[in-house]
Design a protein around this motif. Structure first.
Motif, PDB file in Angstrom:
ATOM      1  N   PHE A  69       0.873  -1.172   0.000  1.00 36.89           N
ATOM      2  CA  PHE A  69       0.000   0.000   0.000  1.00 36.89           C
ATOM      3  C   PHE A  69       0.913   1.226   0.000  1.00 36.89           C
ATOM      4  N   TYR A  70       0.808   2.020  -1.055  1.00 34.04           N
ATOM      5  CA  TYR A  70       1.760   3.109  -1.247  1.00 34.04           C
ATOM      6  C   TYR A  70       1.052   4.363  -1.739  1.00 34.04           C
ATOM      7  N   ALA A  71       1.822   5.442  -1.821  1.00 40.62           N
ATOM      8  CA  ALA A  71       1.358   6.693  -2.419  1.00 40.62           C
ATOM      9  C   ALA A  71       2.508   7.280  -3.230  1.00 40.62           C
ATOM     10  N   ASN A  72       2.210   7.767  -4.400  1.00 36.59           N
ATOM     11  CA  ASN A  72       3.264   8.258  -5.286  1.00 36.59           C
ATOM     12  C   ASN A  72       4.018   9.446  -4.706  1.00 36.59           C
ATOM     13  N   TRP A  73       3.353  10.232  -3.847  1.00 39.18           N
ATOM     14  CA  TRP A  73       4.012  11.410  -3.302  1.00 39.18           C
ATOM     15  C   TRP A  73       4.972  11.078  -2.164  1.00 39.18           C
ATOM     16  N   SER A  74       4.936   9.843  -1.672  1.00 42.82           N
ATOM     17  CA  SER A  74       5.776   9.459  -0.540  1.00 42.82           C
ATOM     18  C   SER A  74       7.178   9.082  -1.008  1.00 42.82           C
ATOM     19  N   SER A 106       1.419   9.466  10.653  1.00 37.54           N
ATOM     20  CA  SER A 106       1.261   8.069  11.071  1.00 37.54           C
ATOM     21  C   SER A 106       2.431   7.198  10.643  1.00 37.54           C
ATOM     22  N   LYS A 107       3.155   7.619   9.621  1.00 32.89           N
ATOM     23  CA  LYS A 107       4.327   6.894   9.115  1.00 32.89           C
ATOM     24  C   LYS A 107       3.993   5.450   8.732  1.00 32.89           C
ATOM     25  N   GLN A 108       2.821   5.259   8.129  1.00 32.63           N
ATOM     26  CA  GLN A 108       2.403   3.919   7.713  1.00 32.63           C
ATOM     27  C   GLN A 108       2.701   3.633   6.244  1.00 32.63           C
ATOM     28  N   LEU A 109       3.343   4.558   5.556  1.00 38.49           N
ATOM     29  CA  LEU A 109       3.660   4.358   4.145  1.00 38.49           C
ATOM     30  C   LEU A 109       5.154   4.134   3.971  1.00 38.49           C
ATOM     31  N   PRO A 110       5.527   3.096   3.241  1.00 39.36           N
ATOM     32  CA  PRO A 110       4.649   2.068   2.674  1.00 39.36           C
ATOM     33  C   PRO A 110       4.240   1.046   3.733  1.00 39.36           C
ATOM     34  N   SER A 111       3.189   0.290   3.450  1.00 38.56           N
ATOM     35  CA  SER A 111       2.762  -0.818   4.298  1.00 38.56           C
ATOM     36  C   SER A 111       2.684  -2.080   3.454  1.00 38.56           C
ATOM     37  N   GLY A 150      -5.819 -16.785   1.445  1.00 31.93           N
ATOM     38  CA  GLY A 150      -7.244 -17.081   1.351  1.00 31.93           C
ATOM     39  C   GLY A 150      -8.106 -15.839   1.337  1.00 31.93           C
ATOM     40  N   GLY A 151      -7.558 -14.737   0.845  1.00 36.89           N
ATOM     41  CA  GLY A 151      -8.308 -13.487   0.779  1.00 36.89           C
ATOM     42  C   GLY A 151      -8.361 -12.715   2.077  1.00 36.89           C
ATOM     43  N   ARG A 152      -7.702 -13.225   3.139  1.00 38.01           N
ATOM     44  CA  ARG A 152      -7.735 -12.569   4.444  1.00 38.01           C
ATOM     45  C   ARG A 152      -6.340 -12.101   4.837  1.00 38.01           C
ATOM     46  N   GLU A 153      -6.293 -10.954   5.528  1.00 42.12           N
ATOM     47  CA  GLU A 153      -5.014 -10.425   5.992  1.00 42.12           C
ATOM     48  C   GLU A 153      -4.466 -11.303   7.109  1.00 42.12           C
ATOM     49  N   VAL A 154      -3.200 -11.708   6.973  1.00 41.08           N
ATOM     50  CA  VAL A 154      -2.537 -12.541   7.971  1.00 41.08           C
ATOM     51  C   VAL A 154      -1.590 -11.712   8.827  1.00 41.08           C
ATOM     52  N   MET A 155      -0.861 -10.811   8.199  1.00 41.79           N
ATOM     53  CA  MET A 155       0.063  -9.947   8.931  1.00 41.79           C
ATOM     54  C   MET A 155       0.350  -8.710   8.105  1.00 41.79           C
ATOM     55  N   ARG A 156       0.940  -7.715   8.761  1.00 46.38           N
ATOM     56  CA  ARG A 156       1.340  -6.488   8.068  1.00 46.38           C
ATOM     57  C   ARG A 156       2.588  -5.922   8.722  1.00 46.38           C
ATOM     58  N   ARG A 157       3.348  -5.214   7.929  1.00 46.92           N
ATOM     59  CA  ARG A 157       4.493  -4.459   8.413  1.00 46.92           C
ATOM     60  C   ARG A 157       4.496  -3.104   7.708  1.00 46.92           C
ATOM     61  N   PRO A 158       4.695  -2.014   8.443  1.00 46.94           N
ATOM     62  CA  PRO A 158       4.935  -1.997   9.889  1.00 46.94           C
ATOM     63  C   PRO A 158       3.647  -2.224  10.677  1.00 46.94           C
ATOM     64  N   MET A 159       3.804  -2.714  11.905  1.00 45.77           N
ATOM     65  CA  MET A 159       2.661  -2.828  12.783  1.00 45.77           C
ATOM     66  C   MET A 159       2.258  -1.433  13.278  1.00 45.77           C
ATOM     67  N   VAL A 160       1.028  -1.320  13.753  1.00 46.52           N
ATOM     68  CA  VAL A 160       0.486  -0.027  14.178  1.00 46.52           C
ATOM     69  C   VAL A 160       0.129  -0.109  15.655  1.00 46.52           C
ATOM     70  N   ASP A 161       0.535   0.913  16.428  1.00 47.14           N
ATOM     71  CA  ASP A 161       0.239   0.916  17.855  1.00 47.14           C
ATOM     72  C   ASP A 161      -1.169   1.448  18.118  1.00 47.14           C
ATOM     73  N   LYS A 209      -2.129   4.245  19.158  1.00 43.66           N
ATOM     74  CA  LYS A 209      -2.322   5.646  18.770  1.00 43.66           C
ATOM     75  C   LYS A 209      -2.377   5.825  17.252  1.00 43.66           C
ATOM     76  N   GLY A 210      -2.321   4.711  16.516  1.00 42.40           N
ATOM     77  CA  GLY A 210      -2.393   4.787  15.062  1.00 42.40           C
ATOM     78  C   GLY A 210      -1.077   5.116  14.394  1.00 42.40           C
ATOM     79  N   ARG A 211       0.022   5.062  15.133  1.00 37.98           N
ATOM     80  CA  ARG A 211       1.339   5.333  14.560  1.00 37.98           C
ATOM     81  C   ARG A 211       2.067   4.024  14.288  1.00 37.98           C
ATOM     82  N   ALA A 212       2.817   4.016  13.209  1.00 37.66           N
ATOM     83  CA  ALA A 212       3.534   2.805  12.822  1.00 37.66           C
ATOM     84  C   ALA A 212       4.712   2.551  13.753  1.00 37.66           C
ATOM     85  N   VAL A 213       4.897   1.294  14.112  1.00 40.15           N
ATOM     86  CA  VAL A 213       6.072   0.888  14.880  1.00 40.15           C
ATOM     87  C   VAL A 213       7.274   0.864  13.943  1.00 40.15           C
TER      88      VAL A 213
END
Length: 324
Positions: A186-191, A238-243, A249-260, A262-266
């Motif tokens: 999950f990204y954004a071109n401006w990042s 939030s510093k979640q980009l990129p994630s 099976g169509g379901r999320e198993v894990m993500r990085r970075p993790m989010v605390d 307060k909604g901020r990325a670890v």
């Protein structure tokens, strides 16, 4: 690269000119390597973004050293030489060097190293110009704003095996085949962080892409609904980009970075080693190959032949194309 035979190295070391000869050989080898990659370096560096960034990086140096112009500038030097840096300017430049070195300790790609250098050099230039003359500072700041608004960093356009999703296709693709594991960025071109990570993710897709392990990307800066649906914030704070999200099976198993809470990325470093380890890419890839062997021995489901062929024969990587 071939190495010298030990006996030859011993002879060279005993020769009066041995050390200098080895140094010369090293320089010549480096020079030939540079010349070999020169067309690619020129193609990369001569893009408008890097050319303008370089000119803005050396702007104060040019103004301070330019004959006919530097004589009219103010200076705190005791000898009154306005065409050389005074002690305060040297101090600012040394501080800039220290900051760039600290930031580049976590940089992974060449783009990140150069991006840090350009960014902090522009900040230092603005400070130096404001200290020299407030009118020059305002002019330089206006040029920086115009540069940010009109000149974007070049996007990665190298080879990759990546499927680009839109807001209408991402759910369908992730749920189409429960046997397929997806790693989606999950990204954004401006990042700038996303732009620096692009060649790393592309390289991983070239190494691990298979019918049972696929790589995808979705621009949540463009598709805000996808950002909300998968709870990936586009806010710079939030510093979640990129994630990176792993789907099975169509379901999320894990993500990085993790989010605390307060909604901020670890804090997490997006390098190839970390991704391979955290997402168990080697294990997932091996399972994908075993799945393909089972289907090869007893294909019972519709579309299994296509899955076998894709895992056995992968076509040559093509230039990046956003299939949206």
């Amino acid at each position: 690269m071939r190495t010298l035979d030990p006996s030859v190295s011993a002879v060279i070391s005993l020769h009066p000119c041995g050390p200098s000869l080895l140094a010369t050989m090293g320089l010549v080898t480096g020079l030939f390597a540079f010349l070999y990659h020169l067309p690619q370096i020129y193609k990369w560096l001569l893009k408008p973004y890097y050319v303008v960034s370089f000119l803005m990086t050396v702007a104060f140096l040019v103004v301070r050293k330019a004959p006919g112009l530097c004589e009219h500038l103010a200076s705190d030097r005791e000898d009154g030489n306005s065409c050389d840096f005074d002690w305060r300017e040297v101090e600012i430049l040394m501080f800039l060097s220290a900051i760039v070195m600290m930031k580049n300790r976590r940089a992974i790609t060449l783009e990140q190293h150069i991006g840090n250098l350009f960014m902090f050099s522009k900040v230092a230039n603005a400070i130096l110009f404001f200290r020299l003359d407030i009118r020059l500072g305002i002019l330089y700041l206006a040029l920086c704003v115009a540069f940010v608004m009109t000149c974007k960093p070049p996007l990665y356009m190298g080879p990759e095996y990546i499927k680009y999703f839109s807001d209408k296709t991402i759910d369908e693709e992730l749920q189409r085949d429960s046997r397929v594991t997806w790693i989606v960025e999950f990204y954004a071109n401006w990042s700038s962080d996303c732009q620096s990570f692009a060649p790393i993710f592309a390289n991983l897709s070239l190494k691990y892409n298979c019918a049972g392990l696929r790589f995808g990307k979705v621009d949540i800066g463009r598709y805000g609904e996808v950002s909300q649906r998968y709870k990936v914030s586009t806010s710079p704070l939030s510093k979640q980009l990129p994630s990176l999200l792993l789907f099975q099976g169509g379901r999320e198993v894990m993500r990085r970075p993790m989010v605390d809470n307060k909604g901020r990325a670890v804090s997490w470093t997006f390098n190839e080693e970390n991704i391979i380890r955290e997402f168990n890419l080697n294990e997932v890839f091996q399972k994908s190959k075993k799945l393909n062997k089972k289907q090869n021995s007893s294909p019972t489901e519709e579309g299994s032949d296509e899955l076998q062929q894709e895992c056995q024969e992968v076509e040559e990587p093509t230039e990046s194309k956003k299939d949206q």
